[in-house]
Design a protein around this motif. Sequence first.
Motif, mmCIF file in Angstrom:
data_model
loop_
_atom_site.group_PDB
_atom_site.id
_atom_site.type_symbol
_atom_site.label_atom_id
_atom_site.label_comp_id
_atom_site.label_asym_id
_atom_site.label_seq_id
_atom_site.Cartn_x
_atom_site.Cartn_y
_atom_site.Cartn_z
ATOM 1 N N UNK A 14 49.321 25.043 83.387
ATOM 2 C CA UNK A 14 49.126 25.812 82.151
ATOM 3 C C UNK A 14 48.365 24.974 81.135
ATOM 4 N N UNK A 15 48.691 23.711 81.038
ATOM 5 C CA UNK A 15 48.056 22.826 80.067
ATOM 6 C C UNK A 15 46.571 22.634 80.296
ATOM 7 N N UNK A 16 46.090 22.949 81.485
ATOM 8 C CA UNK A 16 44.675 22.779 81.812
ATOM 9 C C UNK A 16 43.890 24.084 81.725
ATOM 10 N N UNK A 17 44.589 25.181 81.434
ATOM 11 C CA UNK A 17 43.929 26.492 81.409
ATOM 12 C C UNK A 17 43.113 26.680 80.137
ATOM 13 N N UNK A 18 42.005 27.419 80.270
ATOM 14 C CA UNK A 18 41.251 27.856 79.101
ATOM 15 C C UNK A 18 42.057 28.951 78.405
ATOM 16 N N UNK A 19 41.782 29.153 77.126
ATOM 17 C CA UNK A 19 42.513 30.143 76.343
ATOM 18 C C UNK A 19 42.458 31.524 76.990
ATOM 19 N N UNK A 20 41.259 31.943 77.393
ATOM 20 C CA UNK A 20 41.088 33.285 77.949
ATOM 21 C C UNK A 20 41.894 33.468 79.236
ATOM 22 N N UNK A 21 41.945 32.437 80.061
ATOM 23 C CA UNK A 21 42.717 32.502 81.306
ATOM 24 C C UNK A 21 44.206 32.615 81.015
ATOM 25 N N UNK A 22 44.679 31.779 80.097
ATOM 26 C CA UNK A 22 46.102 31.783 79.751
ATOM 27 C C UNK A 22 46.510 33.116 79.137
ATOM 28 N N UNK A 23 45.671 33.649 78.263
ATOM 29 C CA UNK A 23 45.974 34.929 77.621
ATOM 30 C C UNK A 23 46.008 36.065 78.639
ATOM 31 N N UNK A 24 45.062 36.071 79.568
ATOM 32 C CA UNK A 24 45.025 37.121 80.592
ATOM 33 C C UNK A 24 46.280 37.071 81.456
ATOM 34 N N UNK A 25 46.691 35.865 81.854
ATOM 35 C CA UNK A 25 47.905 35.754 82.663
ATOM 36 C C UNK A 25 49.138 36.161 81.856
ATOM 37 N N UNK A 26 49.179 35.787 80.593
ATOM 38 C CA UNK A 26 50.293 36.169 79.735
ATOM 39 C C UNK A 26 50.382 37.682 79.606
ATOM 40 N N UNK A 29 51.918 39.076 82.745
ATOM 41 C CA UNK A 29 53.364 38.827 82.774
ATOM 42 C C UNK A 29 54.089 39.835 81.899
ATOM 43 N N UNK A 30 53.587 40.055 80.695
ATOM 44 C CA UNK A 30 54.218 41.021 79.788
ATOM 45 C C UNK A 30 54.238 42.409 80.425
ATOM 46 N N UNK A 31 53.130 42.784 81.041
ATOM 47 C CA UNK A 31 53.041 44.086 81.696
ATOM 48 C C UNK A 31 54.086 44.211 82.817
ATOM 49 N N UNK A 32 54.195 43.171 83.629
ATOM 50 C CA UNK A 32 55.166 43.206 84.736
ATOM 51 C C UNK A 32 56.593 43.300 84.200
ATOM 52 N N UNK A 48 59.711 32.429 81.833
ATOM 53 C CA UNK A 48 59.550 31.015 81.474
ATOM 54 C C UNK A 48 58.078 30.621 81.514
ATOM 55 N N UNK A 49 57.346 31.092 82.509
ATOM 56 C CA UNK A 49 55.915 30.804 82.572
ATOM 57 C C UNK A 49 55.204 31.448 81.392
ATOM 58 N N UNK A 50 55.626 32.653 81.049
ATOM 59 C CA UNK A 50 55.046 33.325 79.893
ATOM 60 C C UNK A 50 55.255 32.541 78.611
ATOM 61 N N UNK A 51 56.426 31.958 78.457
ATOM 62 C CA UNK A 51 56.703 31.126 77.279
ATOM 63 C C UNK A 51 55.771 29.926 77.237
ATOM 64 N N UNK A 52 55.545 29.291 78.393
ATOM 65 C CA UNK A 52 54.640 28.145 78.463
ATOM 66 C C UNK A 52 53.211 28.574 78.127
ATOM 67 N N UNK A 53 52.796 29.726 78.627
ATOM 68 C CA UNK A 53 51.461 30.241 78.341
ATOM 69 C C UNK A 53 51.302 30.561 76.858
ATOM 70 N N UNK A 54 52.319 31.165 76.275
ATOM 71 C CA UNK A 54 52.289 31.507 74.846
ATOM 72 C C UNK A 54 52.137 30.245 74.005
ATOM 73 N N UNK A 55 52.917 29.242 74.312
ATOM 74 C CA UNK A 55 52.853 27.991 73.561
ATOM 75 C C UNK A 55 51.472 27.346 73.718
ATOM 76 N N UNK A 56 50.938 27.374 74.932
ATOM 77 C CA UNK A 56 49.615 26.802 75.180
ATOM 78 C C UNK A 56 48.553 27.543 74.373
#
Length: 86
Positions: A14-26, A29-32, A48-56
């Motif tokens: 997650x820490x290495x993801x670009x903003x757009x990638x992290x937001x798309x995955x987040x 997750x919300x949809x699921x 938990x992954x969503x929380x990490x993505x949100x923080x990132x």
Amino acid sequence: MSKAAEKAAGAGAVGKMRFEEALAELEMIVSRLERGDVPLEQSIAIYERGEALKKHCENLLQAAEDKVEKIRLDSAGAPQGVEKLD
């Protein structure tokens, strides 16, 4: 791989993801989670992954905001310098 190791590996990725990638995955997750068709254990893991993505995403946005400056103009409208954006 243990669950702790999987979680650590996922958090590092997650820490290495670009903003757009992290937001798309987040958003996925919300949809699921909103659909409600994910088993409880998996829901907890993706939450938990969503929380990490949100923080990132928040950290990336803050870093971008810190870099943005506002151009100051003199009374004639000519650029005079820059100042931190409010």
